[in-house]
Design a protein around this motif. Structure first.
Motif, PDB file in Angstrom:
ATOM      1  N   ARG A  35       0.835  -1.212   0.000  1.00 46.00           N
ATOM      2  CA  ARG A  35       0.000   0.000   0.000  1.00 46.00           C
ATOM      3  C   ARG A  35       0.868   1.260   0.000  1.00 46.00           C
ATOM      4  NH1 ARG A  35      -2.894  -3.259   4.052  1.00 46.00           N
ATOM      5  NH2 ARG A  35      -4.844  -4.027   3.111  1.00 46.00           N
ATOM      6  N   VAL A  36       1.922   1.262   0.815  1.00 43.71           N
ATOM      7  CA  VAL A  36       2.798   2.429   0.847  1.00 43.71           C
ATOM      8  C   VAL A  36       3.528   2.570  -0.488  1.00 43.71           C
ATOM      9  CG1 VAL A  36       4.764   3.506   1.993  1.00 43.71           C
ATOM     10  CG2 VAL A  36       3.043   2.278   3.341  1.00 43.71           C
ATOM     11  N   ASN A  37       3.941   1.448  -1.043  1.00 45.65           N
ATOM     12  CA  ASN A  37       4.622   1.477  -2.336  1.00 45.65           C
ATOM     13  C   ASN A  37       3.689   1.984  -3.436  1.00 45.65           C
ATOM     14  OD1 ASN A  37       6.826   1.240  -3.955  1.00 45.65           O
ATOM     15  ND2 ASN A  37       6.863  -0.996  -3.984  1.00 45.65           N
ATOM     16  N   THR A  38       2.385   1.690  -3.303  1.00 49.56           N
ATOM     17  CA  THR A  38       1.394   2.206  -4.266  1.00 49.56           C
ATOM     18  C   THR A  38       1.383   3.730  -4.259  1.00 49.56           C
ATOM     19  OG1 THR A  38       0.001   0.238  -4.029  1.00 49.56           O
ATOM     20  CG2 THR A  38      -1.040   2.247  -4.877  1.00 49.56           C
ATOM     21  N   LEU A  39       1.417   4.306  -3.060  1.00 49.64           N
ATOM     22  CA  LEU A  39       1.458   5.767  -2.968  1.00 49.64           C
ATOM     23  C   LEU A  39       2.732   6.315  -3.596  1.00 49.64           C
ATOM     24  CD1 LEU A  39       0.132   6.283   0.682  1.00 49.64           C
ATOM     25  CD2 LEU A  39      -1.105   6.652  -1.458  1.00 49.64           C
TER      26      LEU A  39
END
Length: 581
Positions: A427-431
């Protein structure tokens, strides 16, 4: 701007002010004004009072129409009066016969009495006495049918209280067209006791109208309340002209109709006093309005010619006085629109004073636009650089967070906690990926949906615990505002992580397709495996969909699951998007 450039601009301003100082707002002569020149040309061109001529023609046409209608109605009533007298005479004959005892009692002298009355009345074809049951009791001539109870004219006479007239029909005795006049009889108690009828020769009535008006002069017809023809001097032409018309609507104005030859006829309609009859009279329109039409045409043609000359004069004057300067200023503004702000409209000193003032205003505007354009470009470049730098730093910070999560996550043992830890990292990598796309995008207010979904596909394929293939089929031209990108990317991440089960071993295939239909963005995700209701528990996916103002729906089929996400689409700045329609 350098010192030399400023000196040039200042010198140009002083030169312009010197040249036009005496002209700004001060016409050089009486006709040095667009408004005055146009008013002068219009006043010269429309000296005749066009409106008065046209009004006179309209009033004359209306007055002539009213007079013509009155003449036609009077002629029709006069001509129909003789026919109405025939009906009155027929009624009087029947009234006299009903008081004769031999007729009323239908005794042996009844036929002789009726025969004598029939011979004495020129228009009569037969006189008969019928009982209350419609059976013939006595007749001047021997009929072929002794029972008339099923005839429409008999049923009308039974319901009536006074003398009635039937429509035209063929007599079974004489084989001529007749009208049947019927007088109902009543007993002393008031009960229906039969009726006396008289056959009125229809051809005799037609000839009577022909004597009043020849068919070559006009058409006159007598009709009942239902529009059925009673008599006419030209029966065939009358039926073609008046059949199917609601003649009661023409009692207050003239009507028009065309015959088979294309001749236009004007007709008038007037009601008669008795029997609910109407008389209609028609005459050729050319004969009625021959001279009136000529006078009215002159009243209208003269103003039209005058208006045409006026328009030509205004056209030529406007072209010379206004349009050439408007076109010149249009070319000047086109040059300024291309960025050539140093251009000077040297021909404007030949224009009228209003256009000279407008030309100076355009020059001032071009100079101000040039200065403001330079400042805006510098400000925009600075702000664009700052925004890109912000996205770049956010992306770097998020990648640091991802690296820290990967570092600390390696010590977490395999299991549910390790899987949740990896999902958090995704999820953080998506941002971080979204902000990298923002940083690399050429248009700062929009993001390409296909590019965003492809980056998500690559990220999620690498982060999955199993062999997962994500295929993107969205249109290259499809775009969305940047504020849609983060919730859309996180929602796609949540859906794919939910569908790509970690406990399965077989390869999975997911297809992403996006389109905009009717102002609504529709994202369709097709999975080779069923969802088994897992998306109902994915609160984050539904939360991101609600943030976008849309919904998430999933349907399981034989070949897997189909997830549909829909939400309102708009362009950057709030306008509804039409891309991909």
């Amino acid at each position: 701007m350098s010192m030399r450039q400023r000196d040039v601009v200042e010198a140009w301003r002083k030169e312009r002010a010197t040249i036009f100082a005496s002209a700004l707002g001060h016409p050089r002569n009486l006709l040095d004004s667009v408004r005055r020149r146009l008013i002068l040309v219009i006043l010269i061109a429309i000296m005749p009072i066009a409106s008065a001529c046209m009004l006179q023609g309209v009033l004359q046409l209306r007055r002539t129409s009213e007079e013509t209608q009155a003449r036609l109605v009077q002629s029709a009533i006069a001509a129909a009066g003789s026919v109405q007298n025939v009906f009155a005479a027929a009624e009087n004959v029947l009234q006299a016969l009903k008081n004769a005892n031999d007729v009323r009692n239908a005794d042996a002298d009844c036929q002789a009495t009726l025969s004598g009355a029939n011979l004495s009345v020129l228009f009569s074809t037969n006189i008969s006495l019928f009982g209350s049951d419609g059976v013939l009791r006595c007749s001047a001539l021997t009929p072929n049918d002794n029972v008339v109870s099923d005839r429409s004219w008999w049923r009308e006479s039974v319901q009536a209280k006074d003398f009635t007239l039937s429509s035209r029909m063929v007599s079974p005795i004489t084989r001529n067209e007749i009208l049947i006049g019927t007088l109902p009889l009543f007993s002393a108690s008031g009960a229906f006791d039969g009726a006396l009828s008289i056959g009125i020769n229809g051809l005799w009535l037609d000839n009577l109208l022909k004597r009043e008006m020849a068919p070559t002069a006009g058409i006159i017809s007598l009709l009942d309340a239902t529009g059925r023809e009673i008599a006419s001097n030209a029966s065939v032409a009358s039926r073609r002209m008046f059949a199917g018309r609601d003649l009661s609507s023409y009692t207050d104005h003239l009507g028009e109709a065309a015959d088979d030859k294309g001749t236009v006829w004007s007709f008038a309609v007037a009601p008669l006093e008795r029997h609910g009859l109407m008389v209609a009279i028609a005459r050729p329109k050319d004969e009625l309005f021959r001279w009136t039409t000529l006078h009215v045409m002159i009243s209208f043609v003269l103003p039209v010619v005058m208006v045409i000359f006026t328009l030509v004069a205004i056209w030529l004057a406007t072209d010379r006085i206004v349009l050439q300067w408007l076109l010149y200023m249009r070319r000047v503004t086109a040059v300024y629109a291309q960025g050539h702000y140093g251009f000077r409209p040297t021909r404007m000193h030949q224009a009228p004073s209003e256009f000279r003032v407008l030309g100076h205003a355009i020059e001032d505007m071009a100079l101000a636009v040039r200065e403001r354009d330079g400042k805006l470009r510098e400000s925009l470049a600075e702000k664009t650089g700052l925004v890109r730098e912000i996205h770049h730093r956010i992306k770097n910070s998020l990648q640091v967070v991802v690296s820290l999560l990967s570092l600390y996550g390696s010590s977490v043992p395999q299991g549910e906690d390790r899987r949740r830890f990896e999902q958090l990292r995704v999820r953080v990598n998506t941002l971080a990926v979204v902000h990298r796309i923002f940083y690399e995008a050429s248009e700062g207010s929009e993001v390409r949906v296909r590019e965003l979904l492809r980056e998500m596909a690559v990220l999620l394929e690498g982060a999955a615990d199993r062999n997962v293939t994500v295929v993107v089929e969205a249109d290259d031209a499809l775009t969305l505002p940047t504020d849609f990108a983060v919730p859309l990317a996180l929602m796609v991440t949540e859906i794919i992580m939910t569908l790509a089960r970690h406990d399965a071993t077989s390869p999975a295939r997911l297809t992403l397709d996006g389109a905009i239909e009717g102002g609504t963005f529709i994202l369709t995700l097709t999975s080779s495996e069923p969802s088994d209701g897992r998306l109902g528990k994915a609160d984050l996916a539904h939360g991101f969909a609600s943030q976008l103002g849309g919904t998430v729906e999933d349907v399981d089929g034989e070949n897997g699951a189909v997830v549909t996400v829909s939400f309102p689409a708009r362009k950057a700045g709030g306008e509804r998007s039409h891309a991909g329609r």
